[in-house]
Design a protein around this motif. Sequence first.
Motif, PDB file in Angstrom:
ATOM      1  N   PRO A 102     -39.394  -8.542   8.191  1.00  0.00           N
ATOM      2  CA  PRO A 102     -39.415  -9.647   7.308  1.00  0.00           C
ATOM      3  C   PRO A 102     -39.723  -9.243   6.102  1.00  0.00           C
ATOM      4  CG  PRO A 102     -41.471  -9.733   8.617  1.00  0.00           C
ATOM      5  CD  PRO A 102     -40.707  -8.624   9.223  1.00  0.00           C
ATOM      6  N   HIS A 103     -40.172  -8.009   5.716  1.00  0.00           N
ATOM      7  CA  HIS A 103     -40.744  -7.351   4.566  1.00  0.00           C
ATOM      8  C   HIS A 103     -39.482  -6.903   3.503  1.00  0.00           C
ATOM      9  CE1 HIS A 103     -44.836  -8.475   5.677  1.00  0.00           C
ATOM     10  NE2 HIS A 103     -44.709  -7.679   6.763  1.00  0.00           N
ATOM     11  N   CYS A 104     -39.030  -6.079   4.450  1.00  0.00           N
ATOM     12  CA  CYS A 104     -37.771  -5.249   3.561  1.00  0.00           C
ATOM     13  C   CYS A 104     -36.291  -5.463   4.242  1.00  0.00           C
ATOM     14  CB  CYS A 104     -38.220  -3.813   3.608  1.00  0.00           C
ATOM     15  SG  CYS A 104     -37.930  -2.964   5.369  1.00  0.00           S
ATOM     16  N   GLY A 105     -36.189  -6.250   5.377  1.00  0.00           N
ATOM     17  CA  GLY A 105     -35.033  -6.473   5.757  1.00  0.00           C
ATOM     18  C   GLY A 105     -34.185  -5.134   6.628  1.00  0.00           C
ATOM     19  N   HIS A 106     -35.011  -4.314   6.987  1.00  0.00           N
ATOM     20  CA  HIS A 106     -34.641  -3.352   7.630  1.00  0.00           C
ATOM     21  C   HIS A 106     -34.229  -3.838   9.241  1.00  0.00           C
ATOM     22  CE1 HIS A 106     -34.264   0.787   9.549  1.00  0.00           C
ATOM     23  NE2 HIS A 106     -35.301   0.459  10.314  1.00  0.00           N
TER      24      HIS A 106
END
Length: 291
Positions: free
Chosen positions: A48-52
């Motif tokens: 949810p932070h970087c979309g990885h």
Amino acid sequence: MSWLTDYVRPKIRGLLKREVPDNLWTNCESCSQMILVKDLRKGLNVCPHCGHHMRATVAERFAWTFDEGACTRIDLPKVVVDPLSFRDRKRYTDRLKDERAKSQLDESMAVAHGKIGGHDAVVAVMAFEFIAGTMGAALGEAFVAAARLAILQKAPLIVFTASGGARMQEGMISLMQMPRTTVAVQMLRDAGLPYIVVLTNPTTGGVTASFAMLGDVQISEPNALIGFAGPRVIEDTVREKLPEGFQRAEYLLDHGMIDMVTKRADLPAMLGRLIGLLNHRQGATPLRPAA
């Protein structure tokens, strides 16, 4: 004092010694941010932070791809377990036994059929959790079985790739799966059926050099590593610095190697739409998508 000593102090010590479960939190492989495991699962294993986009298991792929997660897995053909009597740090038969116990899978590919967007479809998923999704005789048999099932049902075949390449414990037998899977793809084309490939991180080696790059439509998840040899091997060979993002999905899209990069949450809808378009193009009667 006896009440404080005999009751309150032990309670406080018990609270201080209580351990947090090991499986409550995890870290993103890309940005290293901490994520609640339940939130990660709700987000389809996407940070949810970087979309990885983190790796997914076979069971998760089937649940996310088919309508309401409803599908029927098929039994796959059996092959000779250890044709070369191979041994490295342990016997190949022992390695397979350990991997099967750990992953609850028989091999590095599973096949199921069901509906996607209301359309019949056969889906084959490579299991990176089983010896890094390496390609051996069993995977070749599974792929051929998936293609034959698709032809029998007159349905498209969708393959999710995730692999470290050929399986060294099977030597030349592993490499022979490259032409075998290529022939299976040609069988689908002769039958006029769509073949869609979803490339996930990583897709490398002999898998990339065969069925992974032969789709009518090539889709990739964001930032997936896709290539034959690794970047370090290529740099050492050509003795040049590779471009930024080389062998990543977005780079391949810009250079015409794949057709689209699609986020995991959008994949089922995209697959349903593509199946409908390809069925219509090939003269099949398209099924009405589920409401």
